[in-house]
Write a protein that holds these residues in place. Structure first.
Motif, mmCIF file in Angstrom:
data_model
loop_
_atom_site.group_PDB
_atom_site.id
_atom_site.type_symbol
_atom_site.label_atom_id
_atom_site.label_comp_id
_atom_site.label_asym_id
_atom_site.label_seq_id
_atom_site.Cartn_x
_atom_site.Cartn_y
_atom_site.Cartn_z
ATOM 1 N N TYR A 122 -12.795 21.417 12.055
ATOM 2 C CA TYR A 122 -11.777 20.919 12.967
ATOM 3 C C TYR A 122 -11.777 21.689 14.283
ATOM 4 N N GLY A 123 -12.605 22.719 14.349
ATOM 5 C CA GLY A 123 -12.737 23.523 15.556
ATOM 6 C C GLY A 123 -14.120 23.383 16.145
ATOM 7 N N ASN A 124 -14.784 24.511 16.367
ATOM 8 C CA ASN A 124 -16.081 24.495 17.037
ATOM 9 C C ASN A 124 -17.229 24.024 16.156
ATOM 10 N N PHE A 125 -16.958 23.811 14.866
ATOM 11 C CA PHE A 125 -17.972 23.263 13.980
ATOM 12 C C PHE A 125 -17.776 21.753 13.784
ATOM 13 N N SER A 126 -17.084 21.142 14.723
ATOM 14 C CA SER A 126 -16.905 19.691 14.689
ATOM 15 C C SER A 126 -18.240 18.959 14.750
ATOM 16 N N SER A 127 -19.279 19.645 15.249
ATOM 17 C CA SER A 127 -20.605 19.025 15.333
ATOM 18 C C SER A 127 -21.148 18.661 13.958
ATOM 19 N N ILE A 128 -20.649 19.297 12.914
ATOM 20 C CA ILE A 128 -21.079 18.951 11.558
ATOM 21 C C ILE A 128 -20.665 17.514 11.237
ATOM 22 N N MET A 129 -19.453 17.153 11.625
ATOM 23 C CA MET A 129 -18.942 15.815 11.331
ATOM 24 C C MET A 129 -19.372 14.787 12.365
ATOM 25 N N PHE A 130 -19.338 15.180 13.634
ATOM 26 C CA PHE A 130 -19.532 14.212 14.708
ATOM 27 C C PHE A 130 -20.960 14.145 15.238
ATOM 28 N N ASP A 131 -21.753 15.186 14.993
ATOM 29 C CA ASP A 131 -23.075 15.246 15.617
ATOM 30 C C ASP A 131 -24.189 15.521 14.606
ATOM 31 N N HIS A 132 -23.863 15.435 13.314
ATOM 32 C CA HIS A 132 -24.861 15.554 12.243
ATOM 33 C C HIS A 132 -25.601 16.892 12.271
ATOM 34 N N VAL B 63 -14.051 40.413 3.412
ATOM 35 C CA VAL B 63 -13.043 40.194 4.443
ATOM 36 C C VAL B 63 -13.185 41.258 5.531
ATOM 37 N N GLY B 64 -13.109 40.811 6.790
ATOM 38 C CA GLY B 64 -13.250 41.717 7.920
ATOM 39 C C GLY B 64 -14.649 41.756 8.495
ATOM 40 N N ASP B 65 -15.636 41.226 7.757
ATOM 41 C CA ASP B 65 -16.997 41.156 8.284
ATOM 42 C C ASP B 65 -17.116 39.985 9.258
ATOM 43 N N TRP B 66 -18.256 39.900 9.926
ATOM 44 C CA TRP B 66 -18.489 38.844 10.919
ATOM 45 C C TRP B 66 -19.787 38.113 10.602
ATOM 46 N N LEU B 67 -19.779 36.813 10.817
ATOM 47 C CA LEU B 67 -20.984 35.992 10.771
ATOM 48 C C LEU B 67 -21.233 35.414 12.160
ATOM 49 N N PHE B 68 -22.483 35.003 12.407
ATOM 50 C CA PHE B 68 -22.768 34.324 13.667
ATOM 51 C C PHE B 68 -23.651 33.112 13.417
ATOM 52 N N PHE B 69 -23.565 32.178 14.353
ATOM 53 C CA PHE B 69 -24.324 30.931 14.283
ATOM 54 C C PHE B 69 -24.944 30.694 15.650
ATOM 55 N N GLU B 70 -26.248 30.444 15.679
ATOM 56 C CA GLU B 70 -26.943 30.170 16.933
ATOM 57 C C GLU B 70 -26.972 28.662 17.197
ATOM 58 N N ASP B 71 -27.436 28.296 18.401
ATOM 59 C CA ASP B 71 -27.589 26.891 18.787
ATOM 60 C C ASP B 71 -26.270 26.127 18.670
ATOM 61 N N MET B 72 -25.208 26.691 19.226
ATOM 62 C CA MET B 72 -23.872 26.113 19.093
ATOM 63 C C MET B 72 -23.313 25.646 20.437
ATOM 64 N N GLY B 73 -24.188 25.176 21.330
ATOM 65 C CA GLY B 73 -23.723 24.780 22.652
ATOM 66 C C GLY B 73 -23.440 23.304 22.831
ATOM 67 N N ALA B 74 -23.873 22.463 21.898
ATOM 68 C CA ALA B 74 -23.754 21.012 22.096
ATOM 69 C C ALA B 74 -22.727 20.410 21.158
ATOM 70 N N TYR B 75 -21.748 19.708 21.735
ATOM 71 C CA TYR B 75 -20.737 18.978 20.976
ATOM 72 C C TYR B 75 -20.038 19.879 19.957
ATOM 73 N N GLN C 1 -26.242 20.986 11.275
ATOM 74 C CA GLN C 1 -26.151 21.853 10.105
ATOM 75 C C GLN C 1 -26.296 23.305 10.556
ATOM 76 N N PRO C 2 -25.224 23.874 11.101
ATOM 77 C CA PRO C 2 -25.303 25.259 11.588
ATOM 78 C C PRO C 2 -25.651 26.223 10.452
ATOM 79 N N VAL C 3 -26.478 27.213 10.778
ATOM 80 C CA VAL C 3 -26.938 28.181 9.779
ATOM 81 C C VAL C 3 -26.242 29.514 10.008
ATOM 82 N N ALA C 4 -25.535 29.984 9.003
ATOM 83 C CA ALA C 4 -24.811 31.250 9.109
ATOM 84 C C ALA C 4 -25.769 32.431 8.967
#
Length: 450
Positions: free
Chosen positions: A339-349, A405-417, A351-354
């Motif tokens: 419902y946030g910045n990973f809306s591309s999963i639903m709307f843009d098909h 809890v408290g750790d961080w993950l990142f996802f690349e290629d997150m600029g489109a939609y 598959q962001p990789v953690a």
């Protein structure tokens, strides 16, 4: 004021326009300097430093609400490199950036300084571009079915270029903006694209003659043809067929007395297939359209997809015991989701990789791909923060580390939609900080970054 013609584009040089207005200072800007090798290593170093500085400044045990929110790091040097790559492979096609893909103000500033045009689909998008000081002639209102008040706004702002694909739209334009410069958008084969736009837009080829005849009767000014092979297209032959069809419509319009001068080849360009697609498109343009015909395109994801990285905080964790194997897996809950910045999963098909960014206080970015025995790896599913069960980022992924809890993950290629379609569902923010870096001195110079 930003500098103007600081970029040498060689034989593909365009006239760089006058500097645009600045829209405020970026959250953070950094430049690698002349002593750092340009390219991937420099970009990774800059992005990694920005990520590290931010995450290590956050103490989840004592921070104020929002300080641990997800955030982006944007390498504007990647946008610059994609522009140069475009000019080398599609010298005839002037890009008009699809603002809807990512309306980030610094991306718009950079592309404006580089001389691109802009593809806008609404009053708000047109306004955001005009507020940069962009001349209205560099904007195409590429929305075939427009809101009446938006058409009036476009007329007031002298944004003349716009698309249509049906008779009702012609009557609307006749009433509200009879001096507009119109592009007839035709249907295409977009069956091999991620998002099939021809399901919604585009005039069938057996209707173009009647539409052009009606436009002539209404004394409207049709100046070109537009098409779009679909967002995230993968079949180069779709461009070839669309160019052939556009040639037919050009000839129909010319026979009716229209002065046709522009072809809009739309978007659909992806970074990993760009050269292959560009080669087919270039050959088709040369075969069917003389150099006197102006050609524009509407790339979006091509410019920004790989330029943005997002970092997310692990806010909760649940352990799951397999009753058969006895193996423990974990459900990780992040402070961002579909419902946030990973809306591309639903709307843009997508598959962001953690990937693990920081775990147990150890910063992992840039450590390289960790080889590990998959039998010994720890399995996770990754979820967003809302109370909706569909808010899942990844059903299954393995890390060698025990993420908590408290750790961080990142996802690349997150600029489109991504952030452009984020919502405030469940009261979560739809606005996240962006840290800007530049791995290219050309981009740094144009934006006044230091």
């Amino acid at each position: 004021m930003a500098p103007t013609a600081l970029v040498d584009l060689g034989e593909y040089n365009w006239n760089i326009p006058q500097p645009v207005q600045h829209v405020g200072k970026p959250t953070l800007i950094a430049n690698h300097g002349a002593d750092v090798i340009r390219g991937s290593a420099a970009a990774k170093s800059l992005i990694g430093n920005a990520l590290k500085t931010r995450v290590q400044s956050v103490n989840g045990d004592v921070c104020e609400p929002g300080e641990e929110d997800a955030f982006f790091v944007a390498d504007l040097g990647e946008v610059y490199r994609q522009f140069m790559r475009w000019k080398m492979n599609l010298p005839r096609v002037k890009p008009h950036y699809a603002v809807k893909c990512n309306p980030d103000p610094q991306v718009l500033r950079l592309l404006a300084e580089l001389g691109t045009g802009f593809d806008c689909a609404s009053k708000a998008e047109i306004e955001s571009v005009l507020n940069l000081g962009i001349d209205p002639s560099r904007i195409i209102y590429a929305q075939p079915c427009k809101t009446k008040s938006y058409v009036r706004y476009a007329a007031q702002q002298n944004v003349k270029q716009m698309t249509f694909d049906n008779a009702d739209e012609l009557y609307k334009i006749k009433q509200l903006f009879p001096n507009a410069e119109l592009y007839l958008r035709i249907i295409t084969d977009d069956s091999e694209s991620l998002c099939r736009l021809s399901l919604k837009f585009g005039a069938p080829m057996d209707t173009t003659q009647d539409l052009l005849t009606l436009a002539k009767e209404l004394d409207l000014n049709v100046v070109g043809v537009a098409f779009h092979v679909g967002s995230g297209a993968s079949d180069p032959n779709a461009f070839l067929k669309a160019v052939k069809d556009a040639r037919c419509v050009f000839d129909q319009a010319t026979d009716l007395g229209f002065s046709m001068h522009t072809l809009d080849v739309g978007g659909g360009f992806c970074s990993d297939t760009f050269e292959k697609m560009a080669a087919v498109l270039s050959d088709a343009l040369d075969a069917y359209f003389p150099p006197s015909v102006r050609v524009i395109g509407e790339p979006g994801r091509y410019f920004v997809a790989e330029a943005f990285t997002i970092a997310c905080h692990v806010i909760a964790r649940r352990s799951v015991e397999d009753p058969v194997s006895g193996k423990t897996s974990y459900m990780l809950y992040l402070n961002d989701g579909v419902y946030g910045n990973f809306s591309s999963i639903m709307f843009d098909h997508q598959q962001p990789v953690a990937k693990v960014l920081q775990c147990a206080g150890t910063f992992e970015y840039g450590a390289g791909t960790m080889e590990f025995d998959t039998e010994a790896g720890v399995e996770y599913s990754i979820w967003g923060p809302t109370c909706d069960g569909i808010d899942c980022i990844s059903q299954s992924i393995e890390f060698p580390q025990i993420v908590d809890v408290g750790d961080w993950l990142f996802f690349e290629d997150m600029g489109a939609y991504t952030k452009c379609s984020a919502t405030r569902f469940n009261g979560f923010t739809d606005s996240h900080d962006t840290i800007y870096v530049s791995s290219e001195p050309g981009a740094s110079a144009l934006l006044g970054m230091h």
